[in-house]
Design a protein around this motif. Structure first.
Motif, PDB file in Angstrom:
ATOM      1  N   ARG A  64      20.231  69.979  87.671  1.00 43.39           N
ATOM      2  CA  ARG A  64      18.941  70.901  88.031  1.00 43.39           C
ATOM      3  C   ARG A  64      20.056  72.592  88.083  1.00 43.39           C
ATOM      4  O   ARG A  64      19.768  73.523  89.242  1.00 43.39           O
ATOM      5  N   GLU A  65      20.386  72.566  86.802  1.00 40.34           N
ATOM      6  CA  GLU A  65      21.147  73.838  86.764  1.00 40.34           C
ATOM      7  C   GLU A  65      19.778  75.371  86.485  1.00 40.34           C
ATOM      8  O   GLU A  65      21.061  76.400  86.395  1.00 40.34           O
ATOM      9  N   GLN A  66      18.474  74.969  86.136  1.00 44.19           N
ATOM     10  CA  GLN A  66      18.022  76.116  86.335  1.00 44.19           C
ATOM     11  C   GLN A  66      17.297  75.869  88.266  1.00 44.19           C
ATOM     12  O   GLN A  66      16.247  77.481  88.059  1.00 44.19           O
ATOM     13  N   GLN A  67      17.608  75.553  88.312  1.00 45.96           N
ATOM     14  CA  GLN A  67      17.475  75.554  89.925  1.00 45.96           C
ATOM     15  C   GLN A  67      18.426  76.913  90.747  1.00 45.96           C
ATOM     16  O   GLN A  67      19.672  76.678  90.593  1.00 45.96           O
ATOM     17  N   LEU A  68      17.774  77.401  91.671  1.00 44.18           N
ATOM     18  CA  LEU A  68      18.643  78.548  92.945  1.00 44.18           C
ATOM     19  C   LEU A  68      19.353  77.491  93.621  1.00 44.18           C
ATOM     20  O   LEU A  68      18.327  77.278  94.678  1.00 44.18           O
ATOM     21  N   PHE A  69      20.182  77.857  93.663  1.00 45.27           N
ATOM     22  CA  PHE A  69      21.661  77.537  95.226  1.00 45.27           C
ATOM     23  C   PHE A  69      22.022  78.872  95.527  1.00 45.27           C
ATOM     24  O   PHE A  69      22.276  79.505  95.484  1.00 45.27           O
ATOM     25  N   VAL A  70      22.116  78.207  97.037  1.00 45.93           N
ATOM     26  CA  VAL A  70      23.048  79.392  97.927  1.00 45.93           C
ATOM     27  C   VAL A  70      23.774  78.640  98.286  1.00 45.93           C
ATOM     28  O   VAL A  70      23.535  77.637  98.942  1.00 45.93           O
ATOM     29  N   HIS A  71      24.772  78.887  99.227  1.00 51.66           N
ATOM     30  CA  HIS A  71      26.225  78.804  99.773  1.00 51.66           C
ATOM     31  C   HIS A  71      26.276  79.427 100.884  1.00 51.66           C
ATOM     32  O   HIS A  71      25.259  80.967 101.071  1.00 51.66           O
ATOM     33  N   THR A  72      26.212  78.685 102.264  1.00 53.66           N
ATOM     34  CA  THR A  72      26.380  79.712 103.375  1.00 53.66           C
ATOM     35  C   THR A  72      27.877  79.762 103.673  1.00 53.66           C
ATOM     36  O   THR A  72      28.276  79.991 105.176  1.00 53.66           O
ATOM     37  N   ALA A  73      28.957  79.953 103.039  1.00 54.03           N
ATOM     38  CA  ALA A  73      29.944  80.028 103.947  1.00 54.03           C
ATOM     39  C   ALA A  73      30.598  81.213 103.409  1.00 54.03           C
ATOM     40  O   ALA A  73      30.240  82.079 102.897  1.00 54.03           O
ATOM     41  N   GLY A  74      31.464  82.104 104.820  1.00 50.34           N
ATOM     42  CA  GLY A  74      31.895  83.506 104.822  1.00 50.34           C
ATOM     43  C   GLY A  74      32.717  83.919 104.200  1.00 50.34           C
ATOM     44  O   GLY A  74      32.801  84.983 103.547  1.00 50.34           O
ATOM     45  N   SER A  75      34.025  82.408 103.415  1.00 47.75           N
ATOM     46  CA  SER A  75      35.020  82.424 103.412  1.00 47.75           C
ATOM     47  C   SER A  75      34.538  82.565 101.681  1.00 47.75           C
ATOM     48  O   SER A  75      36.481  83.141 101.252  1.00 47.75           O
ATOM     49  N   MET A  76      34.237  81.922 101.025  1.00 44.13           N
ATOM     50  CA  MET A  76      34.143  81.033 100.061  1.00 44.13           C
ATOM     51  C   MET A  76      33.409  82.205  98.829  1.00 44.13           C
ATOM     52  O   MET A  76      32.103  82.484  99.315  1.00 44.13           O
ATOM     53  N   PRO A  77      33.482  82.710  97.562  1.00 41.52           N
ATOM     54  CA  PRO A  77      33.396  83.616  96.809  1.00 41.52           C
ATOM     55  C   PRO A  77      31.907  82.737  96.113  1.00 41.52           C
ATOM     56  O   PRO A  77      31.711  81.725  96.446  1.00 41.52           O
ATOM     57  N   MET A  78      30.865  83.413  95.452  1.00 38.30           N
ATOM     58  CA  MET A  78      30.150  83.439  94.896  1.00 38.30           C
ATOM     59  C   MET A  78      30.300  82.739  93.898  1.00 38.30           C
ATOM     60  O   MET A  78      29.705  82.280  92.847  1.00 38.30           O
ATOM     61  N   SER A  79      31.427  83.053  92.801  1.00 34.12           N
ATOM     62  CA  SER A  79      31.670  82.534  91.671  1.00 34.12           C
ATOM     63  C   SER A  79      31.987  81.015  91.799  1.00 34.12           C
ATOM     64  O   SER A  79      31.763  80.646  90.573  1.00 34.12           O
ATOM     65  N   LEU A  80      31.656  80.356  93.136  1.00 33.10           N
ATOM     66  CA  LEU A  80      31.860  78.956  93.169  1.00 33.10           C
ATOM     67  C   LEU A  80      31.330  78.470  92.120  1.00 33.10           C
ATOM     68  O   LEU A  80      31.298  77.197  91.420  1.00 33.10           O
ATOM     69  N   PHE A  81      30.018  78.796  91.905  1.00 29.15           N
ATOM     70  CA  PHE A  81      28.414  78.597  91.394  1.00 29.15           C
ATOM     71  C   PHE A  81      28.472  78.378  89.610  1.00 29.15           C
ATOM     72  O   PHE A  81      27.670  77.905  88.755  1.00 29.15           O
ATOM     73  N   GLU A  82      29.276  79.222  89.128  1.00 30.10           N
ATOM     74  CA  GLU A  82      29.285  79.671  88.188  1.00 30.10           C
ATOM     75  C   GLU A  82      30.245  78.461  86.780  1.00 30.10           C
ATOM     76  O   GLU A  82      31.117  78.069  87.483  1.00 30.10           O
ATOM     77  N   GLY A  83      29.264  78.512  85.948  1.00 25.42           N
ATOM     78  CA  GLY A  83      29.342  77.342  84.794  1.00 25.42           C
ATOM     79  C   GLY A  83      28.741  75.882  85.849  1.00 25.42           C
ATOM     80  O   GLY A  83      28.472  75.282  84.853  1.00 25.42           O
ATOM     81  N   TYR A  84      27.715  76.024  87.142  1.00 25.60           N
ATOM     82  CA  TYR A  84      27.207  74.637  87.112  1.00 25.60           C
ATOM     83  C   TYR A  84      25.234  75.445  87.260  1.00 25.60           C
ATOM     84  O   TYR A  84      25.132  74.395  87.054  1.00 25.60           O
TER      85      TYR A  84
END
Length: 234
Positions: A64-84
């Motif tokens: 699903r590498e072309q799908q849009l993903f969001v996370h809902t965590a207040g303390s976790m960075p957006m960069s967790l998605f990088e490479g995925y």
């Protein structure tokens, strides 16, 4: 939008009706096992606890590498998605959630991050209070929320234990709690502060601290909070 929810906790329980009321189609609600996870949607919302987030992202994005993903965590960075995945962001609703009590999502401040315009569109369809905020600043927002919510609620729990120990019901505190919360809608919290610590009434403070001598941990909390209140009032 066609939305996939990943998570079955307190936030996901509140997100489901809020998404539906905003006119979105929740096509799937998946646990962290990701069994039966769809391959396509307008947005995949990952609402799991922080410690599981990276592992869930790494698994959920496969194929699903072309799908849009969001996370809902207040303390976790957006960069967790990088490479995925190539399309990602953050959708952080700053509120305390429970399965037993649904909140009015229209009044929940939602903090978004990411380049895809669909993230803000999703947030604005659900809330009147949407803000763009970077991962770096969101960490401090979440930290402030811990003080305002989690620590305050812990003080309620300590108050309840103290009252119960002496045969008193916690509900006698509710008018006081409600008025304290109402005041900070109109006053700066420093201006709203009352009690012996703000004027550092040493006689009262020493007496109350002594009442807690049989519970040293609670006594330390009392002493440290009293000192902090006094220092802020100066």
């Amino acid at each position: 939008m066609r939305v996939v929810l990943i998570g079955r906790g307190r936030l996901a329980t509140n997100l489901l009706p809020a998404l539906q009321q905003a006119g979105h189609e929740v096509v799937s609600i998946n646990s962290r096992t990701l069994e039966g996870l769809p391959t396509e949607a307008d947005v995949f919302v990952v609402a799991v606890k922080d410690s599981a987030l990276k592992d869930v992202i790494s698994q959920a994005t496969k194929g699903r590498e072309q799908q849009l993903f969001v996370h809902t965590a207040g303390s976790m960075p957006m960069s967790l998605f990088e490479g995925y995945t190539s399309r990602y962001g953050v959708f952080y609703p700053m509120q305390t959630f429970s399965k037993e009590r649904l909140v009015d999502f229209a009044e929940v401040p939602v903090f978004v991050e990411g380049e895809c315009p669909q993230i803000r569109q999703l947030a604005e369809s659900m809330s009147h209070r949407v803000y763009a905020l970077s991962s770096e600043h969101r960490k401090y927002l979440h930290l402030a929320a811990v003080f305002a919510c989690n620590f305050a609620n812990h003080c309620y729990a300590l108050s309840a234990e103290l009252l119960e120990k002496h045969g008193l019901p916690f509900d006698v505190m509710l008018p006081l709690i409600d008025e304290t919360a109402r005041k900070v809608h109109e006053l700066n919290p420093l201006d709203a502060q009352t009690g012996p610590a703000v004027r550092y009434d040493e006689n009262v403070i020493r007496m109350q601290s002594a009442l807690l001598s049989d519970t040293p941990a609670l006594q330390e909390i009392y002493d440290q909070l009293s000192l902090s209140i006094h220092r802020k009032a100066q």
